[in-house]
Enzyme design. Sequence first.
Site, PDB file in Angstrom:
ATOM      1  N   GLN A 102      -3.211  -3.612   6.406  1.00 42.22           N
ATOM      2  CA  GLN A 102      -1.863  -3.177   6.805  1.00 42.22           C
ATOM      3  C   GLN A 102      -1.001  -3.002   5.566  1.00 42.22           C
ATOM      4  O   GLN A 102       0.132  -2.540   5.656  1.00 42.22           O
ATOM      5  CB  GLN A 102      -1.222  -4.243   7.698  1.00 42.22           C
ATOM      6  N   ASN A 103      -1.531  -3.422   4.411  1.00 37.57           N
ATOM      7  CA  ASN A 103      -0.731  -3.390   3.188  1.00 37.57           C
ATOM      8  C   ASN A 103      -0.670  -1.991   2.590  1.00 37.57           C
ATOM      9  O   ASN A 103      -1.558  -1.175   2.802  1.00 37.57           O
ATOM     10  CB  ASN A 103      -1.281  -4.389   2.168  1.00 37.57           C
ATOM     11  N   ASP A 105       0.024  -1.686  -0.811  1.00 43.29           N
ATOM     12  CA  ASP A 105       0.120  -1.946  -2.250  1.00 43.29           C
ATOM     13  C   ASP A 105      -1.083  -1.496  -3.077  1.00 43.29           C
ATOM     14  O   ASP A 105      -1.062  -1.572  -4.313  1.00 43.29           O
ATOM     15  CB  ASP A 105       0.392  -3.440  -2.499  1.00 43.29           C
ATOM     16  N   HIS A 120      -1.252   1.514   7.333  1.00 44.29           N
ATOM     17  CA  HIS A 120       0.170   1.867   7.221  1.00 44.29           C
ATOM     18  C   HIS A 120       0.463   2.727   5.998  1.00 44.29           C
ATOM     19  O   HIS A 120       1.577   2.732   5.485  1.00 44.29           O
ATOM     20  CB  HIS A 120       1.024   0.589   7.190  1.00 44.29           C
ATOM     21  N   CYS A 131       7.232  20.628   4.151  1.00 49.06           N
ATOM     22  CA  CYS A 131       5.952  21.360   4.120  1.00 49.06           C
ATOM     23  C   CYS A 131       4.741  20.457   4.269  1.00 49.06           C
ATOM     24  O   CYS A 131       3.620  20.938   4.331  1.00 49.06           O
ATOM     25  CB  CYS A 131       5.852  22.210   2.850  1.00 49.06           C
ATOM     26  N   CYS A 149      10.563  17.859  -3.089  1.00 47.11           N
ATOM     27  CA  CYS A 149       9.246  18.499  -3.183  1.00 47.11           C
ATOM     28  C   CYS A 149       9.257  19.555  -4.300  1.00 47.11           C
ATOM     29  O   CYS A 149      10.107  20.455  -4.278  1.00 47.11           O
ATOM     30  CB  CYS A 149       8.913  19.150  -1.842  1.00 47.11           C
ATOM     31  N   THR A 190      -2.182 -12.403   8.104  1.00 54.65           N
ATOM     32  CA  THR A 190      -1.341 -11.559   8.953  1.00 54.65           C
ATOM     33  C   THR A 190      -0.865 -12.334  10.178  1.00 54.65           C
ATOM     34  O   THR A 190      -1.618 -13.135  10.748  1.00 54.65           O
ATOM     35  CB  THR A 190      -2.070 -10.260   9.375  1.00 54.65           C
ATOM     36  N   ASN A 215      -5.444 -18.286   6.954  1.00 54.80           N
ATOM     37  CA  ASN A 215      -3.979 -18.226   6.946  1.00 54.80           C
ATOM     38  C   ASN A 215      -3.472 -19.673   6.811  1.00 54.80           C
ATOM     39  O   ASN A 215      -4.008 -20.559   7.477  1.00 54.80           O
ATOM     40  CB  ASN A 215      -3.457 -17.597   8.257  1.00 54.80           C
TER      41      ASN A 215
HETATM   42  P1  NAD Z   1       3.803 -10.625   7.845  1.00 56.11           P
HETATM   43  O1  NAD Z   1       4.826 -10.487   6.788  1.00 56.11           O
HETATM   44  O2  NAD Z   1       4.160 -10.450   9.245  1.00 56.11           O
HETATM   45  O3  NAD Z   1       3.076 -12.044   7.754  1.00 56.11           O
HETATM   46  C1  NAD Z   1       2.537 -12.568   6.619  1.00 56.11           C
HETATM   47  C2  NAD Z   1       1.421 -13.552   6.975  1.00 56.11           C
HETATM   48  O4  NAD Z   1       0.839 -14.007   5.771  1.00 56.11           O
HETATM   49  C3  NAD Z   1       1.895 -14.804   7.746  1.00 56.11           C
HETATM   50  O5  NAD Z   1       1.005 -15.040   8.831  1.00 56.11           O
HETATM   51  C4  NAD Z   1       1.779 -15.926   6.711  1.00 56.11           C
HETATM   52  O6  NAD Z   1       1.477 -17.171   7.286  1.00 56.11           O
HETATM   53  C5  NAD Z   1       0.644 -15.412   5.867  1.00 56.11           C
HETATM   54  N1  NAD Z   1       0.590 -15.913   4.494  1.00 56.11           N
HETATM   55  C6  NAD Z   1       1.608 -16.256   3.681  1.00 56.11           C
HETATM   56  N2  NAD Z   1       1.139 -16.654   2.477  1.00 56.11           N
HETATM   57  C7  NAD Z   1      -0.211 -16.538   2.537  1.00 56.11           C
HETATM   58  C8  NAD Z   1      -1.262 -16.786   1.622  1.00 56.11           C
HETATM   59  N3  NAD Z   1      -1.028 -17.226   0.379  1.00 56.11           N
HETATM   60  N4  NAD Z   1      -2.540 -16.571   2.016  1.00 56.11           N
HETATM   61  C9  NAD Z   1      -2.800 -16.135   3.268  1.00 56.11           C
HETATM   62  N5  NAD Z   1      -1.847 -15.873   4.180  1.00 56.11           N
HETATM   63  C10 NAD Z   1      -0.561 -16.077   3.822  1.00 56.11           C
HETATM   64  O7  NAD Z   1       2.701  -9.648   7.408  1.00 56.11           O
HETATM   65  P2  NAD Z   1       1.915  -8.659   8.260  1.00 56.11           P
HETATM   66  O8  NAD Z   1       1.493  -9.339   9.521  1.00 56.11           O
HETATM   67  O9  NAD Z   1       0.934  -8.116   7.361  1.00 56.11           O
HETATM   68  O10 NAD Z   1       2.921  -7.502   8.746  1.00 56.11           O
HETATM   69  C11 NAD Z   1       3.960  -6.979   8.027  1.00 56.11           C
HETATM   70  C12 NAD Z   1       3.844  -5.488   7.771  1.00 56.11           C
HETATM   71  O11 NAD Z   1       4.519  -5.310   6.547  1.00 56.11           O
HETATM   72  C13 NAD Z   1       2.471  -4.984   7.541  1.00 56.11           C
HETATM   73  O12 NAD Z   1       2.371  -3.831   8.242  1.00 56.11           O
HETATM   74  C14 NAD Z   1       2.391  -4.617   6.065  1.00 56.11           C
HETATM   75  O13 NAD Z   1       2.030  -3.281   5.924  1.00 56.11           O
HETATM   76  C15 NAD Z   1       3.782  -4.639   5.576  1.00 56.11           C
HETATM   77  N6  NAD Z   1       3.924  -5.301   4.270  1.00 56.11           N
HETATM   78  C16 NAD Z   1       3.077  -4.989   3.257  1.00 56.11           C
HETATM   79  C17 NAD Z   1       3.199  -5.621   2.045  1.00 56.11           C
HETATM   80  C18 NAD Z   1       2.220  -5.271   0.967  1.00 56.11           C
HETATM   81  O14 NAD Z   1       1.744  -4.142   0.928  1.00 56.11           O
HETATM   82  N7  NAD Z   1       1.871  -6.223   0.109  1.00 56.11           N
HETATM   83  C19 NAD Z   1       4.200  -6.575   1.840  1.00 56.11           C
HETATM   84  C20 NAD Z   1       5.088  -6.842   2.909  1.00 56.11           C
HETATM   85  C21 NAD Z   1       4.924  -6.197   4.126  1.00 56.11           C
END
Ligand code: NAD
Length: 249
Positions: A102-103, A105, A120, A131, A149, A190, A215
């Site tokens: 879902q990240n 980065d 995402h 475009c 663009c 997550t 987690n």
């Molecule tokens: P979230 O922000 O809802 O939840 C984060 C989860 O990570 C929690 O369950 C927490 O307990 C856990 N966590 C915290 N520290 C941790 C660690 N050291 N090791 C393992 N787990 C840990 O995140 P989400 O559920 O991924 O949803 C948020 C949305 O935001 C996603 O769609 C994502 O794309 C986006 N997002 C992305 C980034 C990124 O790309 N790094 C950063 C912030 C949000």
Amino acid sequence: MSDGALRNAADHIRDARTTFAFTGAGISVESGIPPFRGPGGVWSKHDPALFEMGYFRRNPEASWKLIRELFYERFNTVKPNKAHTALAELEAAGLLTTVVTQNIDGLHQKAGNTHVLEYHGSTSRVQCMSCRRKYPTESVSLDTLPPKCPDCGGVLKPDIVFFSEGIPDDVHREATQLARSADVLIVVGTTGEVQPAGRIPWVAHHNGATIIEINPNESAYTYKATDIYLEGKAGRMLPELLEAVLTPR
Ligand code: NAD
């Protein structure tokens, strides 16, 4: 967390035909990127409405300013952590087919995973709202916002999925197919609260996959879809899991 749970998880991965991973913001926390939810999370300081597609259309400059600060300024310098590296090593050992993340980065690819489904989108690209052409982010200047663009002058948007936007069809299809057919799913960092991405582990669970979850806090899956809960930070638990998998029984 008991040694037994770790060994049990390792046995399932070794015996599986197909294992994939599903990751969220938590896996990148130890790289210095805050999650959205919880203490220190982005939503404790900023209004999620700024990530609404309608808001971006009306106020691209304000929305871009926050996105640039949160993601682009930081993402050039952050590095994969031990958790990303462990997943890359699992793939290199032939024990992980895919990372569905879902990240946004790009840290899984930087760590060395070659098959990453970005549910995402990614900050590595921008897309023209007029475009629909896509460009690598480094090819456009973010000094003046919103960037335009080079081809048609339309407003460029980060190629990430905003609230109320759809998931890229091909990514959703492949991730769902994988969830239907895999034997093991490793869910990392997550809350499981963001939909429709959050359904992927449920699809895997309902199709008989063993769900291993890492987690430090309970999520929407823990004690429900999760079969083996490895409670702890990803930067510690994933390397431990990798070592257990690679150590002969
Ligand atoms: P979230 O922000 O809802 O939840 C984060 C989860 O990570 C929690 O369950 C927490 O307990 C856990 N966590 C915290 N520290 C941790 C660690 N050291 N090791 C393992 N787990 C840990 O995140 P989400 O559920 O991924 O949803 C948020 C949305 O935001 C996603 O769609 C994502 O794309 C986006 N997002 C992305 C980034 C990124 O790309 N790094 C950063 C912030 C949000």
